[in-house]
Scaffold this motif. Structure first.
Motif, PDB file in Angstrom:
ATOM      1  N   TRP A 182      62.979  19.274  52.019  1.00 39.38           N
ATOM      2  CA  TRP A 182      63.516  20.216  51.024  1.00 39.38           C
ATOM      3  C   TRP A 182      62.596  20.245  49.811  1.00 39.38           C
ATOM      4  CZ3 TRP A 182      65.278  20.581  46.034  1.00 39.38           C
ATOM      5  CH2 TRP A 182      66.213  21.586  45.731  1.00 39.38           C
ATOM      6  N   HIS A 183      62.110  19.087  49.390  1.00 41.72           N
ATOM      7  CA  HIS A 183      61.279  18.977  48.194  1.00 41.72           C
ATOM      8  C   HIS A 183      59.840  19.419  48.448  1.00 41.72           C
ATOM      9  CE1 HIS A 183      64.752  16.363  47.561  1.00 41.72           C
ATOM     10  NE2 HIS A 183      64.536  16.454  46.271  1.00 41.72           N
ATOM     11  N   PRO A 228      61.906  17.446  60.372  1.00 39.92           N
ATOM     12  CA  PRO A 228      62.515  18.124  59.221  1.00 39.92           C
ATOM     13  C   PRO A 228      63.992  18.384  59.416  1.00 39.92           C
ATOM     14  CG  PRO A 228      61.219  19.657  60.533  1.00 39.92           C
ATOM     15  CD  PRO A 228      60.917  18.289  61.061  1.00 39.92           C
ATOM     16  N   SER A 229      64.739  18.314  58.327  1.00 39.16           N
ATOM     17  CA  SER A 229      66.185  18.533  58.354  1.00 39.16           C
ATOM     18  C   SER A 229      66.509  20.020  58.298  1.00 39.16           C
ATOM     19  CB  SER A 229      66.834  17.819  57.175  1.00 39.16           C
ATOM     20  OG  SER A 229      68.139  18.277  56.947  1.00 39.16           O
ATOM     21  N   SER A 230      67.681  20.367  58.764  1.00 39.65           N
ATOM     22  CA  SER A 230      68.137  21.757  58.690  1.00 39.65           C
ATOM     23  C   SER A 230      68.366  22.201  57.250  1.00 39.65           C
ATOM     24  CB  SER A 230      69.428  21.940  59.495  1.00 39.65           C
ATOM     25  OG  SER A 230      70.448  21.082  59.009  1.00 39.65           O
ATOM     26  N   SER A 231      68.308  21.283  56.291  1.00 38.63           N
ATOM     27  CA  SER A 231      68.484  21.646  54.884  1.00 38.63           C
ATOM     28  C   SER A 231      67.345  22.509  54.368  1.00 38.63           C
ATOM     29  CB  SER A 231      68.611  20.387  54.016  1.00 38.63           C
ATOM     30  OG  SER A 231      67.436  19.609  54.070  1.00 38.63           O
ATOM     31  N   VAL A 232      66.271  22.709  55.166  1.00 41.55           N
ATOM     32  CA  VAL A 232      65.160  23.537  54.702  1.00 41.55           C
ATOM     33  C   VAL A 232      65.158  24.929  55.310  1.00 41.55           C
ATOM     34  CG1 VAL A 232      63.707  21.502  54.365  1.00 41.55           C
ATOM     35  CG2 VAL A 232      63.486  22.818  56.472  1.00 41.55           C
ATOM     36  N   ILE A 233      65.966  25.187  56.347  1.00 38.37           N
ATOM     37  CA  ILE A 233      65.828  26.449  57.068  1.00 38.37           C
ATOM     38  C   ILE A 233      66.826  27.524  56.659  1.00 38.37           C
ATOM     39  CG2 ILE A 233      64.751  25.369  59.072  1.00 38.37           C
ATOM     40  CD1 ILE A 233      67.456  25.516  60.500  1.00 38.37           C
ATOM     41  N   GLY A 234      67.927  27.136  56.030  1.00 34.46           N
ATOM     42  CA  GLY A 234      68.908  28.121  55.591  1.00 34.46           C
ATOM     43  C   GLY A 234      69.614  28.817  56.739  1.00 34.46           C
TER      44      GLY A 234
END
Length: 367
Positions: A136-137, A168-174
């Motif tokens: 995310w960062h 990578p986490s799903s927190s980056v894909i929206g």
């Protein structure tokens, strides 16, 4: 306690440094960004294998984690929204902090720039790796590179060699996770210690091997649901028990930072998905930005992107890698970043802890 300044307001990030490999002038520096709740201490098992692979490891703690500056009420209010502009600003600020840390570290430690040997091998420079939710960062940094000061952009253009998105986490894909693939239990109202206990098991479990589908339109279905191996059978190989259950209570406490689950992490998970998608697009699929004169030019076009997918990882990460690869395939080849996807077989989300030597050797090859 080593810290690096990231703005003129006294904000600092804590880090640990493995140091220059003995008698090496062409080493590669690998900056390691941790994930959610587990801070950079989770990378310490990798340190003994750094020098022999000509790597210098920098274990960096993000804001709100031990040794780094905590988030202010203003920081939290920006994320809390629902004002889109405030959330965009909060995300951009986190990315700019990382860029400024890299600039400060390169200058302070006199990191050798990228160079080519007579055989055409790239030496020196910095690779940036972010794990899980830490992406995310880092995506925020690449997605807001037009806001990075020109002097910092110029310096990093000679030093930044690759960006590694590790599980990578799903927190980056929206985007939503397909039914039957979601693995995390998020109970914001539960006591923090209970949240950490559940989260630690969910993220460190082993799941059935995942293969990225060729087409995700429409998204695939997972019926029966993809369950962790330790829940699917009572006859489980001890190797496939969740990593966190193999740790002593003391070790788990040393690696996690429960206060981050009180509010900040849940605010981060709630950021407007349109913002996340826009950041990902600018970070990976179109690396151009306005040069200040109305012309869009690529920034850091030579930075190579590597996606690492552990095939027995949790569903959120498996789906994120799937969506990122699909988006890259559809992006304009003239403007997207050079990207490769690598799959680590028989590996869960904690391969760097369970098999640090294997992981370091793998990284040495791709960076």
């Amino acid at each position: 306690m080593p810290v690096g300044p990231v703005d003129d307001q006294g904000t600092v990030l804590y880090y640990e440094d493995s140091g220059i490999p003995s008698k090496s002038a062409n080493y590669v520096t690998l900056v390691l960004i941790h994930g959610t709740c587990f801070h950079s201490a989770v990378y310490r098992p990798m340190v003994p294998f750094a020098a022999e692979n000509n790597l210098r490891l920098v274990l960096l703690n993000l804001r709100g984690y031990p040794g780094s500056t905590d988030y202010s009420t203003t920081d939290l209010d920006k994320l809390r929204g629902p004002d889109r502009e405030s959330q965009e600003q909060a995300m951009a600020e986190r990315g700019l902090e990382l860029a400024e840390f890299l600039r400060w570290y390169v200058e302070t430690e006199a990191i050798p720039p990228i160079a080519l040997t007579s055989e055409g091998v790239r030496t020196g420079g910095i690779s940036l790796l972010s794990w899980s939710g830490g992406n995310w960062h880092t995506v925020a940094m690449f997605g807001n590179v037009d806001k990075v000061p020109e002097s910092t952009r110029k310096l990093l253009s000679t030093h930044l060699r690759s960006f590694i998105m590790f599980d990578p986490s799903s927190s980056v894909i929206g985007q939503k996770i397909p039914p039957g693939l979601s693995s995390l239990r998020r109970y914001a109202s539960a006591p923090v210690d209970e949240q950490v206990a559940l989260f630690s098991v969910d993220v460190s479990a082993y799941y059935p091997p995942y293969e990225i589908p060729d087409n995700i339109d429409p998204p695939p279905t997972f019926d029966p649901p993809r369950r962790p191996l330790h829940e699917a059978s009572t006859e489980i190989d001890p190797k496939y028990a969740p990593t966190s259950t193999k740790m002593s209570p003391e070790t788990l406490r040393e690696l996690t930072h429960p206060p981050i689950m009180k509010e900040y992490q849940h605010l981060l998970w709630g950021v407007n998905p349109d913002i996340l998608q826009a950041n990902l697009h600018r970070a990976l699929y179109d690396c151009r930005a306005d040069d200040g004169n109305g012309t869009r030019k690529p920034i850091w076009p030579d930075v190579r992107v590597h996606i690492i997918l552990c095939d027995m990882t949790l569903g959120q990460c498996a789906w994120a890698a799937t969506v990122i690869r699909d988006g890259h395939k559809k992006a304009n080849p003239e403007h997207r970043r050079n990207m490769q996807l690598h799959t680590l077989k028989k590996a869960n989300h904690f391969v760097h802890w369970e098999e640090p030597e294997r992981f370091v050797r793998f990284l040495t090859v791709i960076i």
